[in-house]
Design an enzyme around this catalytic site. Structure first.
Site, short mmCIF file in Angstrom:
data_model
loop_
_atom_site.label_atom_id
_atom_site.label_comp_id
_atom_site.label_asym_id
_atom_site.label_seq_id
_atom_site.Cartn_x
_atom_site.Cartn_y
_atom_site.Cartn_z
N SER A 140 -51.03 -69.74 26.19
CA SER A 140 -49.79 -69.89 27.01
C SER A 140 -49.29 -71.17 26.82
O SER A 140 -49.29 -72.25 27.16
CB SER A 140 -50.50 -70.27 28.57
OG SER A 140 -51.51 -71.10 28.63
N ALA A 189 -51.85 -76.78 27.92
CA ALA A 189 -51.91 -77.12 29.30
C ALA A 189 -50.65 -77.18 29.97
O ALA A 189 -50.37 -78.31 30.62
CB ALA A 189 -52.78 -78.52 29.15
N ASP A 230 -34.03 -66.87 32.58
CA ASP A 230 -34.86 -67.40 31.48
C ASP A 230 -34.46 -67.02 29.99
O ASP A 230 -34.57 -67.55 29.02
CB ASP A 230 -36.35 -66.47 31.28
CG ASP A 230 -37.08 -66.92 32.32
OD1 ASP A 230 -36.88 -67.96 33.10
OD2 ASP A 230 -38.37 -66.49 32.09
N HIS A 273 -45.82 -83.68 64.65
CA HIS A 273 -47.19 -84.41 64.80
C HIS A 273 -48.10 -83.27 65.18
O HIS A 273 -47.81 -82.80 66.21
CB HIS A 273 -47.05 -85.67 65.10
CG HIS A 273 -48.55 -86.16 65.37
ND1 HIS A 273 -49.00 -86.87 64.31
CD2 HIS A 273 -49.45 -86.28 66.41
CE1 HIS A 273 -50.26 -87.35 64.82
NE2 HIS A 273 -50.54 -87.01 66.07
P1 FAD Z 1 -37.46 -61.83 34.07
O1 FAD Z 1 -38.24 -61.91 35.27
O2 FAD Z 1 -38.23 -61.86 32.80
O3 FAD Z 1 -36.69 -60.41 33.98
C1 FAD Z 1 -36.06 -59.63 33.01
C2 FAD Z 1 -36.13 -58.13 33.14
O4 FAD Z 1 -35.22 -57.64 32.22
C3 FAD Z 1 -37.44 -57.63 32.86
O5 FAD Z 1 -37.87 -56.97 33.67
C4 FAD Z 1 -37.23 -56.77 31.46
O6 FAD Z 1 -37.86 -55.82 31.40
C5 FAD Z 1 -35.89 -56.71 31.38
N1 FAD Z 1 -35.21 -56.32 30.18
C6 FAD Z 1 -35.05 -56.95 29.16
N2 FAD Z 1 -34.37 -56.53 28.43
C7 FAD Z 1 -33.74 -55.37 28.73
C8 FAD Z 1 -32.81 -54.73 28.29
N3 FAD Z 1 -32.16 -54.68 26.99
N4 FAD Z 1 -32.14 -53.75 29.25
C9 FAD Z 1 -32.75 -53.61 30.39
N5 FAD Z 1 -33.63 -54.47 30.77
C10 FAD Z 1 -34.28 -55.38 29.97
N6 FAD Z 1 -41.41 -68.95 38.14
C11 FAD Z 1 -41.28 -69.53 39.49
O7 FAD Z 1 -40.25 -70.26 39.73
N7 FAD Z 1 -42.67 -69.88 40.17
C12 FAD Z 1 -43.68 -69.45 39.95
O8 FAD Z 1 -44.87 -69.38 40.46
C13 FAD Z 1 -43.76 -68.64 38.43
N8 FAD Z 1 -44.71 -68.13 38.06
C14 FAD Z 1 -44.92 -67.60 36.90
C15 FAD Z 1 -46.38 -67.23 36.28
C16 FAD Z 1 -46.49 -66.63 35.07
C17 FAD Z 1 -47.74 -66.17 34.73
C18 FAD Z 1 -45.00 -66.46 34.22
C19 FAD Z 1 -45.33 -65.91 33.16
C20 FAD Z 1 -43.89 -66.92 34.73
C21 FAD Z 1 -43.94 -67.42 35.94
N9 FAD Z 1 -42.67 -67.87 36.71
C22 FAD Z 1 -42.62 -68.65 37.60
C23 FAD Z 1 -41.49 -67.84 35.61
C24 FAD Z 1 -40.46 -66.81 36.36
O9 FAD Z 1 -41.30 -65.44 36.26
C25 FAD Z 1 -39.34 -66.43 35.28
O10 FAD Z 1 -38.70 -67.68 35.34
C26 FAD Z 1 -38.53 -65.38 36.04
O11 FAD Z 1 -39.02 -64.20 36.05
C27 FAD Z 1 -37.14 -65.14 35.32
O12 FAD Z 1 -36.34 -64.28 35.84
P2 FAD Z 1 -35.11 -63.64 34.82
O13 FAD Z 1 -34.73 -62.61 35.76
O14 FAD Z 1 -34.60 -64.44 34.08
O15 FAD Z 1 -36.20 -62.52 34.04
P1 NAI Z 2 -45.14 -74.65 29.19
O1 NAI Z 2 -44.02 -74.61 28.71
O2 NAI Z 2 -45.47 -74.75 30.94
O3 NAI Z 2 -46.44 -75.03 28.80
C1 NAI Z 2 -46.83 -74.82 27.49
C2 NAI Z 2 -47.78 -75.93 27.05
O4 NAI Z 2 -48.41 -75.24 25.70
C3 NAI Z 2 -47.12 -77.07 26.67
O5 NAI Z 2 -47.91 -78.10 27.31
C4 NAI Z 2 -47.12 -77.29 25.26
O6 NAI Z 2 -47.16 -78.65 24.43
C5 NAI Z 2 -48.40 -76.65 24.60
N1 NAI Z 2 -48.34 -76.04 23.32
C6 NAI Z 2 -47.30 -75.52 22.75
N2 NAI Z 2 -47.77 -75.17 21.23
C7 NAI Z 2 -49.15 -75.34 21.33
C8 NAI Z 2 -50.00 -75.00 20.48
N3 NAI Z 2 -49.66 -74.65 19.20
N4 NAI Z 2 -51.41 -75.46 20.80
C9 NAI Z 2 -51.64 -76.08 21.91
N5 NAI Z 2 -50.81 -76.26 22.84
C10 NAI Z 2 -49.54 -76.00 22.77
O7 NAI Z 2 -45.35 -72.84 29.10
P2 NAI Z 2 -46.32 -71.73 29.97
O8 NAI Z 2 -47.39 -72.47 30.45
O9 NAI Z 2 -46.48 -70.65 28.91
O10 NAI Z 2 -45.41 -71.25 30.99
C11 NAI Z 2 -44.15 -70.55 30.43
C12 NAI Z 2 -42.99 -70.75 31.61
O11 NAI Z 2 -43.44 -69.93 32.59
C13 NAI Z 2 -42.96 -72.06 32.02
O12 NAI Z 2 -41.74 -72.87 31.21
C14 NAI Z 2 -42.64 -72.15 33.49
O13 NAI Z 2 -41.53 -72.61 33.69
C15 NAI Z 2 -42.88 -70.78 33.82
N6 NAI Z 2 -43.93 -70.79 34.90
C16 NAI Z 2 -43.82 -71.37 35.91
C17 NAI Z 2 -44.72 -71.60 36.92
C18 NAI Z 2 -44.35 -72.12 38.20
O14 NAI Z 2 -43.35 -72.59 38.52
N7 NAI Z 2 -45.21 -72.45 39.13
C19 NAI Z 2 -45.95 -70.71 36.95
C20 NAI Z 2 -46.04 -70.22 35.50
C21 NAI Z 2 -45.07 -70.31 34.67
#
Ligand code: FAD
Ligand code: NAI
Length: 478
Positions: A282, A194, A325, A457
C-alpha cells in the site's frame, strides 16, 4: 447515426456517478460509462468505483467488524459483561461486507434510473472531435459503439501503485483488492507503506489476531497529519501491538512455502528478512489514464500520469473536465464527489467554488484520526502567528462512559483575528466530529464562535467546544 448526449461521464466511481446525477438534475441528457465488474458474478459492470467496491465502504465494514471483535475480546469485561470465548468467523464477516457492497452498488444503479442517467456498459476512450461534439468509443462485451457528447467529464479514478521486485498476485502479495478479501486472519502480516491503507487494513487484521509489521520508507510517521496527532498515534499504535518500522528500504519479496519473505534494510543500514503469511503493498495510487486515448483530443498527462486541470477541473480541451483521483489533490471520495458537483454546476452556468483547505481527512484506525485545515507545522513554516487550544477526551464524561477516552482535539486559530485555521482530532468518532470543524471553517468561524455554541451534554462534541475555549486558556472542565 451515433447516439448523442449533452454530457458523457467516463467512470462511475464517486466522482463520476455523483457528477452524472447532478448534471441530470440540472436538466442535461447524461450518459455514464463503466466497464469494471469488480468480480461481479454475472460479469456486469459494478457502479461506485474503488470507493464502493474495493475501498472506503468494504474497508469500513471490516473496520467495524474487527473493532467489535476486539471490544468483545478485551474491553467488554470492563463494563461487567462476560461470556464464553469469542470467535471470529472471517467468512461470515466477508459475506456481510459483500452484502453491503452489493446493496450500495445496486443503489447507484437505482439512482441512475431515478435521475434518467443512461448507463453505458463498457470502457470509454476518445476518438476525436467534430463540430457536433467529442467522439467517444464505448468498448463493451458486444463490441464497440461510438457516440457524441458536447461535454465530457473524465472520472476514471486510480489503481494501486506497484513497486519494483514485488509482484502482486492478490492471493499472497496483495494490493487493496486482495487485502480486503482474506478468508482467514493471517498469523503474520507484512505491510509495505504506513499510509492510510497500511494503517487501516493493518489494524483490521491486527484486531483479528495477526502480528502486523508495517515497513515504511519515510523516517517520520504520518507526515501529513499534525505533529501532535502523529506522536499520539505512534504511541497508541505501538501499545496496540502494531509494529511500524520507519526509514526502511525494501528489497525483494519472494513467495515461500508458508507465504512470503521480504528483504529490507533498516534505518541503520542493517539487512533483515521479514517472513509472513501475507503481504500488503500500500504505497499510494496512480491515476487511470493510459487507455483513454487522450492524444485524440490533444491532451497529455503530467509526468505522474495525472490529467492537468485548473481550479475548476477544466482540462486544456474545451468542454472536457477531469475530476477525482485522476487529477491533482487528495485521493478522497468526498473530494471526487464535490468536484463532480462543481463541474456539473459549472457546465450549467452556475458559479460553484471548492475550498480544498476545508476538506476533511479521516483515518479509520482505533482511535480515529481526522483533521481539516492547516497543521501546526505548516503554520510555523509559513510564519503564521497562531494560537493553540487542546482538550483531552479523558476529561469528557461521555468518552469515559463509552470507554473510548484516548486522544484529544486540538484547534489552531489566527493570533489576531481568531479565525479557525485547523482542527486536529485523534479520538473516538473523529470522522463525525470533524464535520463541525469543516462547517466552521467553511463559514470562516472564529474559535470564539465554536466556544459560544451550545453543545449537547454529555457528548464527545463537548471536547470540540473545550478545545475552542482552551485557545483563550479558559477550558471549563480541566
Ligand atoms: P474511482 O472510485 O477509482 O472510480 C473510477 C471508476 O472509473 C472505476 O470504477 C473504473 O473502473 C472506471 N474507469 C476507469 N477507466 C475507465 C474507462 N476508460 N471507461 C469507463 N470506466 C472507467 N476515500 C475516502 O474519502 N474515505 C475513505 O475511507 C477511503 N478509503 C479507501 C480505502 C481503500 C482501500 C482505497 C483503495 C481507497 C480509499 N479511499 C477513501 C479513496 C477513494 O476510494 C477514492 O478517492 C475515490 O474512489 C476516487 O473516486 P473516483 O471517482 O475519482 O475514482
Ligand atoms: P498513502 O499515500 O496514504 O501512503 C503510502 C505510504 O507508502 C506512504 O507513507 C509512503 O511513504 C510509503 N511508501 C511509498 N513507497 C514506499 C516504498 N517503496 N517502501 C515503503 N514505503 C513506501 O497511500 P495508500 O495508503 O496506498 O492509500 C492510497 C490512497 O487511498 C491515499 O492517498 C488515500 O487518500 C486513499 N485512502 C483514503 C482513506 C481514507 O480517507 N480514510 C483510506 C484508504 C485510502
Amino acid at each position: 447515426m451515433s447516439k448523442q448526449f449533452d454530457i458523457l461521464v467516463i467512470g462511475a466511481g464517486p466522482g463520476g456517478y455523483i457528477a452524472a446525477i447532478r448534471a441530470a438534475q440540472l436538466g442535461f441528457s447524461v450518459a455514464c460509462c463503466e466497464f469494471n465488474g469488480y468480480d461481479d458474478p454475472a460479469g456486469e459492470p459494478r457502479l461506485g468505483g474503488t470507493c464502493l467496491n474495493a475501498g472506503c465502504i468494504p474497508l469500513k465494514a471490516l473496520v467495524a467488524s474487527s473493532e467489535l471483535f476486539e471490544k468483545a475480546s478485551h474491553h467488554l469485561k470492563d463494563h461487567g459483561i462476560t461470556f464464553g470465548g469469542v470467535n471470529i468467523d472471517v467468512a461470515k464477516m466477508q459475506q456481510r461486507k459483500e452484502a453491503i457492497v452489493t446493496k450500495m452498488t445496486a443503489g447507484v444503479q437505482f439512482l441512475f434510473r431515478k435521475n434518467k442517467v443512461t448507463l453505458l456498459k463498457g470502457r470509454g476512450s476518445f476518438a476525436g472531435k467534430t463540430d457536433a461534439g467529442y467522439r467517444i468509443i464505448i468498448s463493451g462485451k458486444e463490441g464497440d459503439e461510438e457516440l457524441l457528447a458536447q461535454k465530457v467529464i473524465i472520472a476514471t479514478g486510480s489503481k494501486a501503485r506497484q513497486i519494483p521486485n514485488i509482484e502482486v498476485d492478490n492471493v499472497t502479495i496483495c494490493d487493496n483488492e486482495g487485502a480486503l478479501k482474506f478468508t482467514e486472519a493471517p498469523k503474520k502480516l507484512g505491510v509495505i507503506g504506513a499510509g492510510v491503507i497500511g494503517l487501516e487494513v493493518g489494524s483490521v487484521w491486527r484486531r483479528l489476531g495477526a502480528k502486523v509489521t508495517v515497513l515504511e520508507v519515510m523516517t517520520s510517521f504520518l507526515g501529513a497529519a499534525d505533529e501532535s496527532v502523529s506522536r499520539e498515534a505512534s504511541k497508541l499504535f505501538l501499545k496496540q501491538g502494531l509494529h511500524i518500522k520507519l526509514g526502511v528500504k525494501i528489497g525483494q519479496a519472494k513467495l515461500t512455502e508458508s507465504g512470503v519473505s521480504i528483504a529490507y534494510t533498516d534505518d541503520q543500514g542493517s539487512e533483515h528478512t521479514l517472513e509472513c503469511d501475507k503481504l500488503i503493498v500500500s504505497v499510494g495510487r496512480t491515476p487511470n489514464t493510459e487507455k483513454l486515448n487522450l492524444q485524440a483530443i490533444g491532451l497529455q498527462t503530467d509526468e505522474r500520469g495525472f490529467i492537468p486541470v485548473n481550479d475548476h477541473c477544466a482540462t486544456a480541451a474545451p468542454g472536457v473536465y477531469a475530476i477525482g483521483d485522476v487529477v491533482r489533490g487528495p485521493m478522497l471520495a468526498h473530494k471526487a464527489e464535490d468536484e463532480g458537483v462543481m463541474v456539473a454546476e459549472l457546465i450549467a452556468g452556475q458559479k460553484p467554488h471548492l475550498d480544498y483547505n476545508c476538506m476533511p481527512w479521516v483515518i479509520y484506525t482505533t482511535p480515529e484520526i481526522a483533521w481539516v485545515g492547516k497543521t501546526e507545522q505548516q503554520l510555523r513554516s509559513e510564519g503564521h502567528d497562531y494560537k493553540t487550544g487542546q482538550f483531552p477526551f479523558a476529561a469528557n464524561g461521555r468518552a469515559l462512559g463509552l470507554g473510548d477516552a484516548e486522544g484529544f482535539i486540538k484547534m489552531l486559530a489566527d493570533a489576531q483575528t481568531d479565525e479557525i485555521l485547523g482542527v486536529h482530532i485523534i479520538g473516538a468518532n473523529a470522522s463525525d466530529l470533524i464535520a463541525e470543524a469543516a462547517l466552521a471553517m467553511e463559514f470562516r468561524a472564529s474559535s470564539e464562535d465554536v466556544a459560544r455554541t451550545c453543545h449537547p451534554h454529555p457528548s464527545l462534541s463537548e471536547v470540540m467546544r473545550e478545545a475552542a475555549l482552551a485557545i483563550e486558556k479558559r477550558s471549563l472542565n480541566m
